[in-house]
Design a protein around this motif. Sequence first.
Motif, short mmCIF file in Angstrom:
data_model
loop_
_atom_site.label_atom_id
_atom_site.label_comp_id
_atom_site.label_asym_id
_atom_site.label_seq_id
_atom_site.Cartn_x
_atom_site.Cartn_y
_atom_site.Cartn_z
N MET A 1 28.82 35.72 68.33
CA MET A 1 30.21 35.86 67.90
C MET A 1 30.24 36.36 66.46
O MET A 1 29.57 35.79 65.59
N THR A 2 31.00 37.43 66.22
CA THR A 2 31.09 37.98 64.88
C THR A 2 32.55 38.16 64.47
O THR A 2 33.43 38.33 65.31
N THR A 3 32.78 38.13 63.19
CA THR A 3 34.10 38.39 62.63
C THR A 3 33.99 39.60 61.70
O THR A 3 33.13 39.62 60.81
N THR A 4 34.83 40.59 61.91
CA THR A 4 34.82 41.78 61.08
C THR A 4 35.94 41.68 60.04
O THR A 4 37.10 41.44 60.39
N PHE A 5 35.58 41.88 58.79
CA PHE A 5 36.55 41.82 57.70
C PHE A 5 36.70 43.20 57.07
O PHE A 5 35.71 43.83 56.68
N PHE A 6 37.93 43.67 57.01
CA PHE A 6 38.24 44.91 56.30
C PHE A 6 38.74 44.51 54.92
O PHE A 6 39.83 43.95 54.78
N LEU A 7 37.92 44.76 53.92
CA LEU A 7 38.24 44.37 52.54
C LEU A 7 39.01 45.50 51.89
O LEU A 7 38.46 46.55 51.59
N VAL A 8 40.28 45.27 51.67
CA VAL A 8 41.19 46.32 51.19
C VAL A 8 41.51 46.05 49.72
O VAL A 8 42.03 44.98 49.38
N ARG A 9 41.21 47.02 48.88
CA ARG A 9 41.69 46.89 47.49
C ARG A 9 43.15 47.31 47.45
O ARG A 9 43.54 48.29 48.09
N HIS A 10 43.94 46.56 46.71
CA HIS A 10 45.36 46.89 46.58
C HIS A 10 45.55 48.34 46.12
O HIS A 10 44.67 48.94 45.48
N ALA A 11 46.71 48.90 46.40
CA ALA A 11 47.02 50.28 46.05
C ALA A 11 47.34 50.40 44.55
O ALA A 11 47.37 49.42 43.81
N ALA A 12 47.61 51.63 44.12
CA ALA A 12 47.74 51.94 42.70
C ALA A 12 49.01 51.38 42.07
O ALA A 12 50.06 51.28 42.72
N HIS A 13 48.88 51.05 40.79
CA HIS A 13 50.04 50.65 39.98
C HIS A 13 49.91 51.31 38.61
O HIS A 13 48.88 51.92 38.29
N GLY A 14 50.92 51.20 37.79
CA GLY A 14 50.97 51.96 36.55
C GLY A 14 50.05 51.50 35.44
O GLY A 14 49.92 52.18 34.43
N HIS A 15 49.39 50.36 35.62
CA HIS A 15 48.52 49.84 34.56
C HIS A 15 47.04 50.14 34.81
O HIS A 15 46.20 49.75 33.99
N LEU A 16 46.72 50.80 35.90
CA LEU A 16 45.32 51.08 36.24
C LEU A 16 44.63 51.83 35.11
O LEU A 16 45.19 52.76 34.52
N ASP A 17 43.41 51.40 34.80
CA ASP A 17 42.54 52.03 33.80
C ASP A 17 43.05 51.89 32.37
O ASP A 17 42.47 52.46 31.45
N ARG A 18 44.14 51.16 32.17
CA ARG A 18 44.67 50.98 30.81
C ARG A 18 44.67 49.51 30.38
O ARG A 18 44.45 49.20 29.22
N THR A 19 44.94 48.62 31.34
CA THR A 19 45.12 47.20 31.04
C THR A 19 44.30 46.36 32.01
O THR A 19 44.23 46.67 33.21
N LEU A 20 43.67 45.31 31.49
CA LEU A 20 43.02 44.32 32.35
C LEU A 20 44.12 43.36 32.82
O LEU A 20 44.46 42.40 32.12
#
Length: 199
Positions: free
Chosen positions: A1-20
């Motif tokens: 028996m196995t469980t498959t997980f699709f690990l989805v990173r949330h979609a883009a927002h305006g702070h990407l690459d600028r703010t932690l």
Amino acid sequence: MTTTFFLVRHAAHGHLDRTLCGRMPGIRLGEEGRAQARALAARLKSERLDAVYASPLERAQETGEPIAAAAGVPMRVLPALNEIDFGAWSGCSFEELHADPRWTLWNTARHVTRPPGGETILEAQARAVGALEELRASHGEARIALVSHADLIKLVLAFALGLAPDALGRFEVSPASISAVVLGEWGAKVESINERVSA
């Protein structure tokens, strides 16, 4: 028996690459991110998901809602999928962080450092992997989407690949991407990493 997980990173927002952003409230998807979330929903519909879980943060829930709607299942919030707790660093610009020697240490040896007032990378990995094991035990043979955050997804992938947490910089987990991990009684294996979905 196995469980498959699709690990989805949330979609883009305006702070990407600028703010932690960390666990800052109120970080929502922009127009691009909403289009990406719809594209993720269309891509994952063919996977016949049995369940969809999301981090408590708005950007993850706004990504997970169309995925769950397309799959015809409720979206449930799972606190263990939350972003790493970056403590006092949450909300800082990356420009500010690069001037902090503790940030340099964190990025050099994450397995032995802790963000000020936050959690260690090993603590975050333990809660994420523990959550997947609990879901495997409760759902059994199932296909489940988990909407979370880049570093948390990388920590699950590192666990399945047998890599140290400091290896996170060696692979990419882009916004609105899908990585797949399978868990069974025998352990874990990675099926895919960073499948990018175009809006």
